[in-house]
Design an enzyme around this catalytic site. Sequence first.
Site, PDB file in Angstrom:
ATOM      1  N   TYR A 277     -12.691  -4.694  -3.064  1.00  0.00           N
ATOM      2  CA  TYR A 277     -13.828  -4.294  -3.900  1.00  0.00           C
ATOM      3  C   TYR A 277     -14.814  -5.423  -4.160  1.00  0.00           C
ATOM      4  O   TYR A 277     -16.005  -5.246  -3.988  1.00  0.00           O
ATOM      5  CB  TYR A 277     -13.382  -3.678  -5.239  1.00  0.00           C
ATOM      6  CG  TYR A 277     -14.561  -3.114  -6.016  1.00  0.00           C
ATOM      7  CD1 TYR A 277     -15.156  -1.912  -5.627  1.00  0.00           C
ATOM      8  CD2 TYR A 277     -15.114  -3.796  -7.091  1.00  0.00           C
ATOM      9  CE1 TYR A 277     -16.254  -1.411  -6.292  1.00  0.00           C
ATOM     10  CE2 TYR A 277     -16.227  -3.303  -7.762  1.00  0.00           C
ATOM     11  CZ  TYR A 277     -16.783  -2.111  -7.363  1.00  0.00           C
ATOM     12  OH  TYR A 277     -17.879  -1.633  -8.018  1.00  0.00           O
TER      13      TYR A 277
ATOM     14  N   ILE B 153       5.129  -4.738   9.864  1.00  0.00           N
ATOM     15  CA  ILE B 153       5.410  -4.190   8.537  1.00  0.00           C
ATOM     16  C   ILE B 153       5.001  -2.734   8.630  1.00  0.00           C
ATOM     17  O   ILE B 153       3.824  -2.413   8.753  1.00  0.00           O
ATOM     18  CB  ILE B 153       4.666  -4.953   7.430  1.00  0.00           C
ATOM     19  CG1 ILE B 153       5.189  -6.399   7.378  1.00  0.00           C
ATOM     20  CG2 ILE B 153       4.877  -4.275   6.079  1.00  0.00           C
ATOM     21  CD1 ILE B 153       4.533  -7.276   6.328  1.00  0.00           C
TER      22      ILE B 153
ATOM     23  N   TYR C 282      -2.375 -10.573   4.205  1.00  0.00           N
ATOM     24  CA  TYR C 282      -2.475  -9.165   4.603  1.00  0.00           C
ATOM     25  C   TYR C 282      -3.945  -8.819   4.773  1.00  0.00           C
ATOM     26  O   TYR C 282      -4.700  -8.784   3.803  1.00  0.00           O
ATOM     27  CB  TYR C 282      -1.810  -8.285   3.546  1.00  0.00           C
ATOM     28  CG  TYR C 282      -1.810  -6.795   3.823  1.00  0.00           C
ATOM     29  CD1 TYR C 282      -2.139  -6.272   5.070  1.00  0.00           C
ATOM     30  CD2 TYR C 282      -1.461  -5.901   2.822  1.00  0.00           C
ATOM     31  CE1 TYR C 282      -2.125  -4.911   5.323  1.00  0.00           C
ATOM     32  CE2 TYR C 282      -1.432  -4.529   3.054  1.00  0.00           C
ATOM     33  CZ  TYR C 282      -1.768  -4.044   4.294  1.00  0.00           C
ATOM     34  OH  TYR C 282      -1.765  -2.687   4.527  1.00  0.00           O
TER      35      TYR C 282
ATOM     36  N   LYS D 228       0.118 -10.141   8.039  1.00  0.00           N
ATOM     37  CA  LYS D 228       0.154  -8.741   8.442  1.00  0.00           C
ATOM     38  C   LYS D 228      -1.272  -8.387   8.850  1.00  0.00           C
ATOM     39  O   LYS D 228      -2.166  -8.321   8.016  1.00  0.00           O
ATOM     40  CB  LYS D 228       0.634  -7.849   7.304  1.00  0.00           C
ATOM     41  CG  LYS D 228       0.637  -6.359   7.663  1.00  0.00           C
ATOM     42  CD  LYS D 228       1.051  -5.483   6.490  1.00  0.00           C
ATOM     43  CE  LYS D 228       1.013  -4.009   6.897  1.00  0.00           C
ATOM     44  NZ  LYS D 228       1.342  -3.119   5.755  1.00  0.00           N
TER      45      LYS D 228
ATOM     46  N   THR E 288       0.829  -1.205   0.000  1.00  0.00           N
ATOM     47  CA  THR E 288       0.000   0.000   0.000  1.00  0.00           C
ATOM     48  C   THR E 288       0.860   1.251   0.000  1.00  0.00           C
ATOM     49  O   THR E 288       0.636   2.189  -0.775  1.00  0.00           O
ATOM     50  CB  THR E 288      -0.914   0.011   1.242  1.00  0.00           C
ATOM     51  OG1 THR E 288      -1.668  -1.191   1.279  1.00  0.00           O
ATOM     52  CG2 THR E 288      -1.859   1.193   1.206  1.00  0.00           C
ATOM     53  N   THR E 289       1.884   1.265   0.869  1.00  0.00           N
ATOM     54  CA  THR E 289       2.771   2.416   0.985  1.00  0.00           C
ATOM     55  C   THR E 289       3.567   2.633  -0.293  1.00  0.00           C
ATOM     56  O   THR E 289       3.967   3.754  -0.607  1.00  0.00           O
ATOM     57  CB  THR E 289       3.723   2.242   2.187  1.00  0.00           C
ATOM     58  OG1 THR E 289       2.955   1.869   3.332  1.00  0.00           O
ATOM     59  CG2 THR E 289       4.484   3.518   2.498  1.00  0.00           C
TER      60      THR E 289
ATOM     61  N   ARG F 164      -9.340  -0.833   4.155  1.00  0.00           N
ATOM     62  CA  ARG F 164      -9.064  -0.540   2.745  1.00  0.00           C
ATOM     63  C   ARG F 164      -9.786  -1.495   1.798  1.00  0.00           C
ATOM     64  O   ARG F 164     -10.055  -1.131   0.661  1.00  0.00           O
ATOM     65  CB  ARG F 164      -7.555  -0.616   2.470  1.00  0.00           C
ATOM     66  CG  ARG F 164      -6.782   0.622   2.892  1.00  0.00           C
ATOM     67  CD  ARG F 164      -5.373   0.572   2.343  1.00  0.00           C
ATOM     68  NE  ARG F 164      -4.590   1.730   2.749  1.00  0.00           N
ATOM     69  CZ  ARG F 164      -4.378   2.795   1.996  1.00  0.00           C
ATOM     70  NH1 ARG F 164      -4.894   2.880   0.782  1.00  0.00           N
ATOM     71  NH2 ARG F 164      -3.645   3.798   2.440  1.00  0.00           N
TER      72      ARG F 164
END
Length: 290
Positions: free
Chosen positions: A106, A202, A132, A160, A43-44, A137
């Site tokens: 989604y 993380i 993850y 994560k 994501t980052t 999100r």
Amino acid sequence: MFTGSLVAIVTPFRKGKVDERTLAELIEWQIAKGTNGIVPCGTTGESATLSHEEHNRVIELTVEVANRRVPVIAGTGSNSTDEAIALTKHAKQAGADGALLITPYYNKPTQEGLYRHYKAVAEAADLPLVLYNIPGRTGVNMLPATVARLSAIKTIVGIKEGSGSVQQASDIVQLCGDRLTLLAGDDSLTLPMMAVGGKGVITVTANLLPAEMAALVKAFAQGKVEEARRLHFQLSPLFAALFYETNPIPVKEALGMMGKIDPELRLPLCPMAQENRDKLVRVLKDAGLI
């Protein structure tokens, strides 16, 4: 297998393209400062707006620069199982040590759909996989019972956990035991999640203070609880500041202020609102970063 402070590294851009030279410099700096692993294309790392070619190149470059000095866990998740398989196979070919796979976003799969998604990736790509979970999100929360089912698959080695719930983290550890390594997905919950059995994080904050994040995790792992708590409170203002707006907007802004990158983003992400930027400046000054 993967423990400690693992940086969710940013992807620097310059004039619309991946800035490979700056990315290599960031990786070298992270390793020199004691970061325990590099996680590109998460994501980052703005994986959502990287082309497949860029995504693959960022992973290849990270593996090349790290050169086995620390593990590289490549972000290879997708809301398409076939695409996740293709990205994970590439990561394996590129020499990554593992892959980080976000729950499909989604399309909001059921718990059974999540299980089948990860099982399919594990069967198709022979690489250690880190699940993850970040429902804020993705719109779906992978429950501890589903994680426990997945932990029976040999190549699924970690998670994560970014639900924001220490109770959920505790339930995962209780159900999975040593079969799965729990890593915090929220920097501010690194210490609480380690208290219930987590083995690290993380982290976004390590982009700015790699040595301090590594020290926090190491201190707790060595039983130095008071030292870990001191570092937690020292870093807490940054934990909050890096989420004044959507990640990675603040961390890129901060790295730009530190002179480490051009803080370029890709739409639909955009520069910080001035009010939040001013607040970020104050936190960075207090931390001695600018």
